[in-house]
Design an enzyme around this catalytic site. Structure first.
Site, mmCIF file in Angstrom:
data_model
loop_
_atom_site.group_PDB
_atom_site.id
_atom_site.type_symbol
_atom_site.label_atom_id
_atom_site.label_comp_id
_atom_site.label_asym_id
_atom_site.label_seq_id
_atom_site.Cartn_x
_atom_site.Cartn_y
_atom_site.Cartn_z
ATOM 1 N N HIS B 82 0.829 -1.217 0.000
ATOM 2 C CA HIS B 82 0.000 0.000 0.000
ATOM 3 C C HIS B 82 0.859 1.261 0.000
ATOM 4 O O HIS B 82 0.347 2.348 -0.279
ATOM 5 C CB HIS B 82 -0.988 0.009 1.165
ATOM 6 C CG HIS B 82 -0.345 -0.139 2.517
ATOM 7 N ND1 HIS B 82 0.180 -1.326 2.962
ATOM 8 C CD2 HIS B 82 -0.155 0.744 3.522
ATOM 9 C CE1 HIS B 82 0.673 -1.165 4.183
ATOM 10 N NE2 HIS B 82 0.481 0.078 4.543
ATOM 11 N N GLU B 371 2.445 -24.367 4.407
ATOM 12 C CA GLU B 371 1.955 -24.364 3.026
ATOM 13 C C GLU B 371 1.966 -22.972 2.417
ATOM 14 O O GLU B 371 2.180 -22.816 1.211
ATOM 15 C CB GLU B 371 0.536 -24.952 2.961
ATOM 16 C CG GLU B 371 0.451 -26.435 3.324
ATOM 17 C CD GLU B 371 0.414 -26.703 4.815
ATOM 18 O OE1 GLU B 371 0.375 -25.731 5.611
ATOM 19 O OE2 GLU B 371 0.426 -27.889 5.208
#
Lengths: 625, 625
Positions: B82, B371
């Site tokens: 951002h 993961e």
């Protein structure tokens, strides 16, 4: 430097030690027998934690086995759910299942002793088996117990060492430290071996200790097979003003010389001949019945029951109101019910959950930017009877997908709100756009997926959601659009609204959220061209109003157009296709089919081909004019 | 205790200090101007990091701005995406975009200066904006640079303090420590304020330091507005044998007294009048052009180009082989290509990636049970030209859903393999069953989704996948089933195989994976009853073989049955419905519609109504007999 609890002077009488040894042996024997009988399972991962669990259940877990629903019970969560043989062996030792069931039921079709624990069992709070979830969920249970119910009960979470690599564990450890959850103890079974070899840290107990301490936990390292040390560690945790990690150095397969500390034995049942030998070495089958202390008496201070009068917010037809704002309004209204709690992932000013926080700060929990932990906490809060709402940008719920999936396996009742959906959000660009959330949420077993187009329907749906079971999801829009409905109109889940149409429509336009407004504008354009459009508000995406969709298809001679601000797969379009699957109806499907970028909403809706003009052009083509 | 780098004696000449001050002021001015011109954006989050980035780009980032594709360049990743106004202001200062473009392009439709950075820009490696992703991806880039390419380049990652709450950051910090990535520096912009108020740790710099150190990083705390201290911290990192965290205490909105340290200014552009005043206070618009050092010369030791002869494994028709095994075999074959690398999340013995690890240990990276980090590392590895494969149980890819979603925004080329799908896995129960993975993967923009039924087709598809762009997913089955095809048969992506049928079929059975075998068995049962079934192997779920599906519908008079071991939403069934959406064809859809439990595969396939008998019964009913 490693702090190890050493019991210079034993506090356990010889007789008690003998009972604990026998119990631990029984848990080992039964873990081996159950998995061998099933032909699969994780005996080696059960054996490493058998001593830890023997001492816990015999002396520290305050649990009324005859009354598993009592709000006063301690909670025991196996975050390492694959150690189910151990858990079920504890159930046998507590006398709540029989030896026969353990031998003939484990992992068998139709039996509740599944490969990984689920709340089909009354002594299990939540399903585990996807590693890294038990501790985050326990944080939610602990928050409920400590901050809302204010009961002296304790949370015991058996964690594996392999799962410490999951980021979700560190979200949980972070939040437990932040909220100083003194009622939470993580027992980490550091058996050094994962599925395919050594863990990252193996037996570096000091590394574990430093990590927990850095996140403001009390941490203690013990020998996980020293019954005295285990007992002493458990004894101390209730007096500590923070969460405690008991870091137990253990040996995988402990008790079976041929299995101990051998990487090749992960997740394997012993063959019958080896199992028989092992059971004999462990002293044979026992049928000890052991129960520990009962919970302290008390009454929950929180009131996890629906109470209080909910008065829906009202809106003026035609006023422009964002559904995310209406969601916040409705949540504030729901706050009159003391079972309603709200969780934020640091975007509450955007999702409007901060409106609730201002009015009901005690039932609002800030999870900061940790979406996995937010959803896990929701699952934990509902374990204790609360109705938890969790909100973030729709796109960021993908971060918590595995937790939402597992919530369905837990048959948990949770309430999720995703804002900032589709290309409609405009300049922030694709990283912030929820474009796959409907697909994700529809594919959750038993889920409800709602997507209101205006403030009135949004508030009405929020109020209905809270009494529904399962995973419930509402999708809200960033921008402000006109209120379409009268206050007090009914929006049943599974229903729809025909917002435009007659007895003789040429084409049906099906939308929800922002695309409903575009469908209405398209209908105006089409009316100018003499084409009569029926417009259907499919605010209930799952369950979908199959009858209304079919009727729209029938009434228009099969000229159906569905429009969604979402990728084409798994969303509103495919929900409509599924609703019509057994009919022979062609469907034209407008959706976002290329990578969006920044822009203003009108530009992006146009570029995606889902604005009013694109819809009207498609309708003309479908209507053959 | 906080270690602070203090520059007692300055190493920067006054002239250089003046240049840095001017550059920092320019970055601030341009961040304000760009976001005000766009009417949205994050100037306050840009200003806190302006000094950090000024010193970096002027003196430490070794980057050839005229040759962004050079493999010798340092990498700069804005994990806090951002802060794009700051990044784009740096691009202006480097002279690669004009002031005019910055003012008129930022966040505008059709321009590449999007709200959050994407690799549409040649100086951006990966899309960020979903917080907590930049650092995990950087770990993949750093692994490639350090372990494969063996180049002295450096990774600089600008992190926000709010995103430190994401578990994925700790997965990255853990792995960077484990692999001792000395080429990786995380610059944490500790500006104390998140979107809706204070961060968890605010300015507790020592807490940040302790956490990084506990994960084996070198950590240093500095005043993020002290140009000397910043310079000295950067200077030191290249000599340290571990990853370094530069923990910079900063002030949000620094430089603008009315904005500084004010929670209310998050994510808000200054109104034009305020912006004009701010620019004046900061000394007005500048057009400094500043470039830092060029990269050291060198040649990548790794060969991220397709080389080596791939010889497909072969199988004997009728032999029972699990597709997960064939996947492992094919991966070993692919290993002849030096651009192929493989990642595991501690289940490589189940997914068969360990077969690759044994043969090519240098191109195999163990991510343990993380993961998110595994997929992020894949995205990072492909930044440097490798073809990364990542495998785990299909169900556990849901853990990485947000990373897969963002990989598509990055237009990354990655290769994912999910094993243990559907109820077919049997006794382990629903926590381990991939039942929503097809839905998740189909809804990824531009994805390819493959689901082979036998070993020959699996190996052939793996070999094709590796040259495809985008997110590619292959779904493999746990159990062993007969080899159906001859070695050397062709299985084009987007194709299908008619494995049974004639010119006059009564019904079409569409399956993939285990259900194809069930469809074949059903066809045998139906043949006994005189019903001719066409059986189609839809091994390519996305893109689907639309023509073959339509032809099957046409040939059977619209008697189509699709069968999948997956929940009904978003999977093979809805892919078929979408393929037929514009036809008027009824489709009967068999899928898993209730919560599965443990059992053996046959019991569970039967209970789900997707075994041969259920298919045959349905076909009889559809065929009207």
């Amino acid at each position: 430097m490693t702090t190890t609890v050493r019991c210079e002077t034993t506090t356990l009488a010889d007789e008690e030690m003998q009972r604990l040894r026998e119990l631990a042996a029984q848990l080992r024997v039964d873990s081996v027998r159950a998995s061998t009988a099933a032909g699969s399972g994780h005996p080696s991962s059960s054996l490493s934690a058998a001593d830890l669990m023997a001492v816990l259940m015999a002396r520290h877990l305050r649990y009324d086995w005859d009354n598993p629903d009592s709000p006063l019970n301690d909670h025991l969560i196996f975050s390492k759910g694959h150690a189910s043989p151990l858990l079920y062996s504890m159930f046998k030792a507590a006398g709540v299942i029989s030896d026969e069931e353990l031998m003939n039921g484990y992992r068998r079709f139709g039996n509740w002793l599944q490969g990984h624990p689920t709340p089909a069992l009354p002594w299990v709070d939540v399903a585990t088996g996807s590693l890294g979830q038990g501790l985050p969920i326990a944080v939610g249970v602990a928050l409920a117990a400590q901050c809302l119910d204010q009961l002296p009960l304790h949370l015991w979470v058996l964690c594996g060492d392999s799962e410490m690599a999951e980021g979700s564990m560190w979200e949980a450890i972070d939040k437990a430290g932040y909220y100083r959850l003194r009622n939470l103890t993580a027992i980490v079974d550091v058996n050094r071996l994962g599925q395919r070899g050594p863990t990252e840290l193996e037996w570096d107990m000091d590394a574990y200790r430093r990590r927990f301490e850095a996140f403001d936990w009390h941490a203690v390292v013990i020998d996980g097979h020293d019954l005295h040390a285990i007992d002493e560690a458990y004894r101390q945790v209730r007096g500590i003003d923070r969460p405690t990690a008991i870091l137990a150095r253990t040996i995988k397969g402990k008790g079976l010389p041929q299995v101990e500390n051998e990487a090749s034995w992960h997740g394997k049942a012993l063959p019958p001949d080896l199992a028989e030998k092992a059971v004999a070495e462990l002293g044979g089958v026992r049928n000890l019945r052991v129960r520990g202390p009962l919970p302290e008496p008390g009454t929950p201070a929180g009131a996890a029951t629906a109470g209080g009068q909910v008065t829906l917010p009202t809106y003026k037809k035609g006023d422009k109101v964002a559904t995310r704002k209406a969601f916040g309004d409705a949540l504030v209204a729901l706050g009159a019910r003391t079972d309603v709690v709200v969780l934020d992932a640091e975007v509450g000013n955007s999702t409007h959950t901060l409106d609730f926080a201002e009015k009901y700060p005690d039932r609002f929990f800030q999870m900061f930017i940790a979406e996995q932990q937010m959803v896990a906490a929701a699952v934990g809060l509902q374990v204790r009877g609360y109705r938890p709402w969790a909100a973030t940008f729709a796109a960021f719920f993908t971060r918590a997908h595995d937790f939402i999936r597992m919530a369905a396996v837990s048959q948990a009742d949770i309430y999720l709100a995703g804002s900032h959906v589709g290309v409609e959000i405009g300049p922030d660009g694709p990283s912030q756009m929820g474009l796959e959330d409907i697909s994700m949420m529809r594919a959750i077993l038993g889920s409800t997926v709602l997507y209101p187009s205006d403030a009135v329907s949004c508030a009405a749906l929020v109020t209905q959601m809270v009494d529904r079971e399962g995973v419930n999801y509402i999708r809200t829009t960033r921008g402000s659009y006109p209120v379409l409905y009268d206050n007090g109109e009914s929006f049943p889940v599974g229903g729809s609204k025909q917002v435009r149409g007659s007895d003789s429509d040429d084409v049906a336009l099906l939308g929800a959220g922002v695309t409903l407004h575009n469908c209405l504008a398209a209908a105006d354009l089409l009316a100018d061209a003499g084409i009569r459009a029926r417009v259907l508000d499919l605010y209930s995406v799952k369950p979908i109003d199959r009858e209304a969709v079919r009727e729209a298809a029938r009434a228009t001679g099969g000229r159906v157009i569905v429009v969604e601000d979402h990728y084409p797969e798994g969303g509103l379009g495919e929900a409509v296709l599924s609703a019509l699957s057994e009919q022979a109806v062609p469907v034209t499907h407008l959706a976002v089919r290329t990578l969006p970028a920044s822009g203003n909403p009108d530009e992006l809706l146009k570029a995606a081909g889902i604005d009013a003009i694109a819809i009207a052009e498609t309708a003309r083509s479908v209507a053959g004019r």
